[in-house]
Motif scaffolding. Structure first.
Motif, PDB file in Angstrom:
ATOM      1  N   GLU A  80       0.846  -1.189   0.000  1.00  0.00           N
ATOM      2  CA  GLU A  80       0.000   0.000   0.000  1.00  0.00           C
ATOM      3  C   GLU A  80       0.883   1.240   0.000  1.00  0.00           C
ATOM      4  N   PRO A 144      -4.400   9.346  -5.692  1.00  0.00           N
ATOM      5  CA  PRO A 144      -3.498   8.439  -4.970  1.00  0.00           C
ATOM      6  C   PRO A 144      -2.770   9.100  -3.810  1.00  0.00           C
ATOM      7  N   HIS A 149      -3.476   3.124  -1.304  1.00  0.00           N
ATOM      8  CA  HIS A 149      -4.027   2.199  -2.291  1.00  0.00           C
ATOM      9  C   HIS A 149      -3.015   1.085  -2.522  1.00  0.00           C
ATOM     10  N   ASP A 165      -5.367  -1.816  -6.612  1.00  0.00           N
ATOM     11  CA  ASP A 165      -6.520  -2.136  -5.759  1.00  0.00           C
ATOM     12  C   ASP A 165      -7.235  -3.396  -6.243  1.00  0.00           C
TER      13      ASP A 165
END
Length: 288
Positions: A80, A144, A149, A165
């Motif tokens: 992430e 973003p 994400h 994702d």
């Protein structure tokens, strides 16, 4: 010439298959202290929250970066990221897998910053045996910088798939049968860096980095590698979940995702750049 389906295609090699039958006993959640080391930046890269979070920063003096302690040979890699907010023009946040040497392999995510209010460009590339030039670029369908994400790579003997994702955005198939090299023999580390590339990164270098906004910061969390690790003894040890991804290929849903993303959000595709390839685009373009 062999015919190919729209899914990844590969025939099992006996040696490779036997190597991948070694297993790790335990799988644990990612921890940045255990799994990574800061490689440069003189304190600009740091690990927080007991190893659960990592940040990289960039100022006029230096950027920063990190790499994985392990080398991986195939796997499903997730991370992430929350990217540099605001006016990030000139900055690049790179997140990729790479081997070393003159004939290295590499699988790239690069996030090209932009002026406030304009979208980031997600730049992807695949290098095999030291040769790349396989760029595809996308806008993202979300901001973003507002939240984390997940950016993922599935790399197995059949293909490489890029996900955002959980949505597939690109695949690179194993097409060795028609003479296209595929990364399958070199273990790769995970790398990330935040650095200044204002000579080319934003609008072809027309927009430069505004250093009054420094330091620029990118954040990382929830690393997971469901993968095969090259041990110090030269053996490859695979996670118990290896069968979930080792021979996985794209189903119809994932194929539809790629078509949707590339229709709506792709901004550059080397496979349609006939000015760059006047003698014809690379032959893998017909099948990927």
């Amino acid at each position: 010439m062999a015919a190919f389906s729209s899914s990844c295609s590969w025939k099992t090699g006996g040696l490779l298959f036997s190597v991948l039958l070694n297993y790790l006993i335990v799988v644990s959640a990612g921890n940045f202290y255990r799994d990574f080391q800061i490689t440069f930046g003189n304190g600009r890269g740091s690990i927080h929250n007991g190893g659960q979070d990592l940040t990289l920063s960039l100022d006029k003096i230096s950027g920063s970066g990190f790499k994985s302690r392990n080398k991986y040979l195939f796997g499903k890699i997730d991370m992430e990221l929350k990217l540099v907010p605001g006016n990030s023009a000139g900055t690049v946040t790179a997140y990729y897998l790479s081997s070393l040497g003159a004939t290295w392999d590499e699988i790239d995510f690069e996030f090209l910053g932009n002026v406030s209010g304009q979208p980031y460009v997600l730049h992807t590339n695949v290098f095999t045996q030291g040769k790349g030039r396989r760029e595809q670029q996308f806008y993202l369908w979300f901001d973003p910088t507002a939240d984390f994400h997940t950016y993922s790579v599935l790399w197995n003997p059949r293909c490489i798939v890029f996900y955002v994702d959980g949505i597939a955005i690109r695949q690179f198939k194993n097409l060795e049968s028609i003479g296209v090299p595929f990364p399958k023999n070199q273990a790769m580390r995970i790398y990330s860096s935040l650095w200044n590339a204002d000579e080319w990164a934003t609008q072809g270098g027309r927009v430069k980095t505004d250093w009054s906004r420094a330091p620029f910061v990118a954040s990382y969390r929830n690393f997971n590698a469901d993968a095969c690790i090259l041990s110090g003894a030269g053996k490859t040890l695979c996670s118990p979940n290896v069968n979930a991804w080792l021979w996985k290929k794209l189903d119809l849903v994932r194929q539809s995702q790629i078509k949707w993303v590339q229709k709506k959000y792709m901004v550059y595709n080397y496979c349609t750049d006939y000015k760059r390839f006047p003698q014809g685009v690379p032959k893998e373009c017909k099948y990927n």
